[in-house]
Write an enzyme that holds these catalytic residues in place. Structure first.
Site, mmCIF file in Angstrom:
data_model
loop_
_atom_site.group_PDB
_atom_site.id
_atom_site.type_symbol
_atom_site.label_atom_id
_atom_site.label_comp_id
_atom_site.label_asym_id
_atom_site.label_seq_id
_atom_site.Cartn_x
_atom_site.Cartn_y
_atom_site.Cartn_z
ATOM 1 N N ARG A 199 -1.898 -13.580 1.820
ATOM 2 C CA ARG A 199 -3.342 -13.560 2.030
ATOM 3 C C ARG A 199 -3.976 -14.889 1.655
ATOM 4 O O ARG A 199 -4.938 -15.335 2.283
ATOM 5 C CB ARG A 199 -3.968 -12.415 1.232
ATOM 6 C CG ARG A 199 -3.625 -11.037 1.801
ATOM 7 C CD ARG A 199 -4.242 -9.916 0.974
ATOM 8 N NE ARG A 199 -4.007 -8.623 1.587
ATOM 9 C CZ ARG A 199 -2.959 -7.867 1.361
ATOM 10 N NH1 ARG A 199 -2.024 -8.281 0.543
ATOM 11 N NH2 ARG A 199 -2.829 -6.696 1.947
ATOM 12 N N HIS A 254 -6.152 -8.582 -4.478
ATOM 13 C CA HIS A 254 -5.680 -7.806 -3.336
ATOM 14 C C HIS A 254 -4.632 -8.678 -2.656
ATOM 15 O O HIS A 254 -4.908 -9.424 -1.725
ATOM 16 C CB HIS A 254 -6.830 -7.514 -2.372
ATOM 17 C CG HIS A 254 -6.381 -6.874 -1.083
ATOM 18 N ND1 HIS A 254 -5.648 -5.713 -1.035
ATOM 19 C CD2 HIS A 254 -6.560 -7.249 0.207
ATOM 20 C CE1 HIS A 254 -5.394 -5.404 0.224
ATOM 21 N NE2 HIS A 254 -5.937 -6.322 1.000
ATOM 22 N N ASP A 268 -5.489 -0.283 -1.387
ATOM 23 C CA ASP A 268 -4.217 -0.239 -2.121
ATOM 24 C C ASP A 268 -4.191 0.958 -3.074
ATOM 25 O O ASP A 268 -3.166 1.640 -3.200
ATOM 26 C CB ASP A 268 -4.029 -1.532 -2.922
ATOM 27 C CG ASP A 268 -4.057 -2.763 -2.049
ATOM 28 O OD1 ASP A 268 -3.061 -3.039 -1.372
ATOM 29 O OD2 ASP A 268 -5.092 -3.448 -2.045
ATOM 30 N N ASN A 278 -9.680 -11.136 4.907
ATOM 31 C CA ASN A 278 -8.751 -11.612 3.879
ATOM 32 C C ASN A 278 -8.637 -13.142 3.848
ATOM 33 O O ASN A 278 -8.846 -13.781 4.873
ATOM 34 C CB ASN A 278 -7.364 -11.005 4.114
ATOM 35 C CG ASN A 278 -7.275 -9.592 3.605
ATOM 36 O OD1 ASN A 278 -7.760 -9.285 2.521
ATOM 37 N ND2 ASN A 278 -6.673 -8.719 4.389
ATOM 38 N N ARG A 321 -3.650 4.094 -1.177
ATOM 39 C CA ARG A 321 -2.234 4.216 -0.816
ATOM 40 C C ARG A 321 -1.415 4.700 -2.008
ATOM 41 O O ARG A 321 -0.501 5.525 -1.868
ATOM 42 C CB ARG A 321 -1.700 2.869 -0.334
ATOM 43 C CG ARG A 321 -2.222 2.457 1.042
ATOM 44 C CD ARG A 321 -1.905 1.005 1.346
ATOM 45 N NE ARG A 321 -2.267 0.658 2.731
ATOM 46 C CZ ARG A 321 -2.472 -0.570 3.153
ATOM 47 N NH1 ARG A 321 -2.332 -1.599 2.314
ATOM 48 N NH2 ARG A 321 -2.801 -0.799 4.413
#
Length: 306
Positions: free
Chosen positions: A90, A177, A150, A122, A153
């Site tokens: 990223r 992130h 995240d 991003n 998830r």
């Protein structure tokens, strides 16, 4: 401020992510109007035409708009940016996406003073840091989607392992992130019971799970080219928190004063944006990971903050 005050949402960038967000906003019926803005006007107009066919399910009006109109929206969502390439971190996206962010925010001026700006592009932590500076808005009104996806998830993974509804699981991915994100195992719990005390969590490989969660986006990119449904759902959930003043607490990219950087920490979200940032109990190793993640992000920001 009336509860319906934040009723106009602008989505800047109408590719896969932006159009998915607009569609989800329509289905949720949480905004009176959704503005579609894109560097390629024809694409935004095409999305408007396609999405208008969904009005059978929604009373939300979706229409093409200019970048100047977007600057006067109540909630401004910036998804515009280059796609992440397979194998690309990223942070490697910065050179390609910083210029886009600067041009977008510059073209919106003057920006509505009480607008809330949400960065989805991003690398979200770094771009949020710059957006806070470029927009001229108070920091609390500019935040990023951070590790919300995240963390979602992670909770889905844990719910399957523990056989409980994911909504009953309180666990978060914090920090960047990206590559240096970490799981806050110390504070994770189910119904107040420490997560790691469950028999199903005995002898787990924490690092393997961390890599699994951090790497899921790249797994999806390898299979279908890009990710958009998950981030769209998370983004619309955040919009709902703002519009309905729900005071949800989510792990978001916010400026953390003690760390001097923008990264994901649990934050309360309402009408005015970020209302409070919370510290969470961390183990010694997790605290080290937090500082390491912050250091990594500060290095990047200092390098490009010229």
């Amino acid at each position: 401020m009336d509860i319906g005050a934040h009723s106009k949402v602008a989505v800047i960038g109408t590719g896969s992510v932006g159009s998915s967000i607009a569609y989800a906003l329509m289905l949720k019926n949480i905004a009176n109007e959704v503005l579609l803005v894109d560097a390629i006007p024809e694409r935004a107009r095409g999305q408007e035409m396609d999405l208008s066919d969904s009005n059978v399910l929604s009373s939300t009006r979706v229409r093409y708009a200019t970048i100047q109109e977007a600057g006067q929206a109540d909630v401004i969502i910036i998804t515009a940016g280059a796609k992440q390439r397979e194998g690309e971190s990223r942070t490697e996206l910065i050179d390609r996406n910083y210029d886009i962010l600067e041009n977008v925010i510059g073209a919106m001026r003057p920006i509505k003073r009480d607008a809330v700006m949400l960065i989805v592009a991003n690398p979200v932590d770094v771009l949020t840091f710059f957006a806070q500076k470029l927009s001229g808005l108070p920091r609390r009104q500019v935040f990023g989607s951070g590790t919300f996806l995240d963390s979602s998830r992670l909770k889905v993974y844990l719910s399957e392992r523990l056989k409980v509804n994911f909504k009953a699981i309180h666990a978060a991915v914090l920090g960047e992130h990206g590559d240096s994100q970490f799981i806050a195992w110390e504070s994770a719990n189910v119904a107040g019971k420490p997560l790691l005390s469950f028999p199903e969590m005995k002898d787990i490989d924490k690092e393997k799970i961390r890599r699994k969660i951090a790497g899921k986006a790249m797994d999806i990119i390898k299979l279908k080219g890009s990710t958009y449904y998950g981030i769209a759902a998370c983004t619309v959930s955040l919009c709902e928190s703002i519009i309905r003043n729900k005071h949800d607490v989510r792990p978001l990219s916010v400026y953390v004063e003690k760390l001097g950087v923008t990264m994901s920490m649990p934050a309360k979200l309402g009408w005015h944006g970020i209302e409070e940032v919370y510290d969470v109990p961390l183990s010694e190793s997790e605290q080290e990971q937090l500082w390491a993640s912050a250091k990594s992000l500060r290095t990047v920001c200092e390098k490009y903050n010229t």
